[in-house]
Design an enzyme around this catalytic site. Sequence first.
Site, PDB file in Angstrom:
ATOM      1  N   ARG A   9       0.853  -1.185   0.000  1.00 45.75           N
ATOM      2  CA  ARG A   9       0.000   0.000   0.000  1.00 45.75           C
ATOM      3  C   ARG A   9       0.892   1.239   0.000  1.00 45.75           C
ATOM      4  O   ARG A   9       1.894   1.275   0.717  1.00 45.75           O
ATOM      5  CB  ARG A   9      -0.916  -0.017   1.216  1.00 45.75           C
ATOM      6  CG  ARG A   9      -1.959  -1.100   1.132  1.00 45.75           C
ATOM      7  CD  ARG A   9      -2.829  -1.162   2.390  1.00 45.75           C
ATOM      8  NE  ARG A   9      -3.848  -2.168   2.230  1.00 45.75           N
ATOM      9  CZ  ARG A   9      -3.663  -3.459   2.534  1.00 45.75           C
ATOM     10  NH1 ARG A   9      -2.514  -3.874   3.029  1.00 45.75           N
ATOM     11  NH2 ARG A   9      -4.645  -4.321   2.350  1.00 45.75           N
ATOM     12  N   GLU A  56       2.719  -4.794  -7.053  1.00 45.55           N
ATOM     13  CA  GLU A  56       1.412  -4.145  -7.135  1.00 45.55           C
ATOM     14  C   GLU A  56       1.386  -3.016  -6.116  1.00 45.55           C
ATOM     15  O   GLU A  56       1.473  -3.254  -4.908  1.00 45.55           O
ATOM     16  CB  GLU A  56       0.300  -5.148  -6.827  1.00 45.55           C
ATOM     17  CG  GLU A  56      -1.078  -4.545  -6.787  1.00 45.55           C
ATOM     18  CD  GLU A  56      -2.130  -5.533  -6.319  1.00 45.55           C
ATOM     19  OE1 GLU A  56      -3.191  -5.073  -5.850  1.00 45.55           O
ATOM     20  OE2 GLU A  56      -1.909  -6.762  -6.406  1.00 45.55           O
ATOM     21  N   ASN A  60      -5.226   3.541  -1.748  1.00 48.30           N
ATOM     22  CA  ASN A  60      -6.595   3.619  -1.247  1.00 48.30           C
ATOM     23  C   ASN A  60      -6.945   5.095  -1.100  1.00 48.30           C
ATOM     24  O   ASN A  60      -6.237   5.839  -0.409  1.00 48.30           O
ATOM     25  CB  ASN A  60      -6.719   2.893   0.095  1.00 48.30           C
ATOM     26  CG  ASN A  60      -6.537   1.406  -0.062  1.00 48.30           C
ATOM     27  OD1 ASN A  60      -7.327   0.731  -0.700  1.00 48.30           O
ATOM     28  ND2 ASN A  60      -5.454   0.878   0.490  1.00 48.30           N
ATOM     29  N   HIS A  75      12.468  -6.953   2.613  1.00 46.91           N
ATOM     30  CA  HIS A  75      12.808  -6.094   1.484  1.00 46.91           C
ATOM     31  C   HIS A  75      12.501  -6.796   0.170  1.00 46.91           C
ATOM     32  O   HIS A  75      12.321  -7.999   0.132  1.00 46.91           O
ATOM     33  CB  HIS A  75      14.295  -5.710   1.522  1.00 46.91           C
ATOM     34  CG  HIS A  75      15.225  -6.877   1.445  1.00 46.91           C
ATOM     35  ND1 HIS A  75      15.693  -7.533   2.567  1.00 46.91           N
ATOM     36  CD2 HIS A  75      15.766  -7.535   0.389  1.00 46.91           C
ATOM     37  CE1 HIS A  75      16.490  -8.538   2.194  1.00 46.91           C
ATOM     38  NE2 HIS A  75      16.541  -8.559   0.874  1.00 46.91           N
TER      39      HIS A  75
END
Length: 127
Positions: A9, A56, A60, A75
């Site tokens: 994220r 990816e 949000n 990592h």
Amino acid sequence: MNYLHTMVRVKNLDDSIAFYKLLGMRELRRNDVPAGKYTLAFVGFDDNAHGQAEIELTYNYGEDDGYEVGSGFGHFAVGVPDVAAACEKVRAGGGKVTREAGPVQHGTTVIAFVQDPDGYKIELIQR
């Protein structure tokens, strides 16, 4: 079976994509989902249809303060031809180098560590 991607994220999708471009990656595809209030962007060297894993990046909507990286995450690792040159490119692009290029402790492999805008570490390994 094959490894497809790792999702993280991010607080600013454009900043994150710009950072990964410094490492030679490119944005492979993007999927904006207004109903779900998120956008996905996949970055990598080649798409996973060709056997390459991707990262990816998930943004949000409204989560602009960032996320905790967490104590379990270590990592990502990226092979590069010249670790010192990669560090300079990251530094010149405003990125953070957290361990300068040099041999791994008790070994000869040249590595370095850089950090993306969200605090995720990337190990650069000379190949």
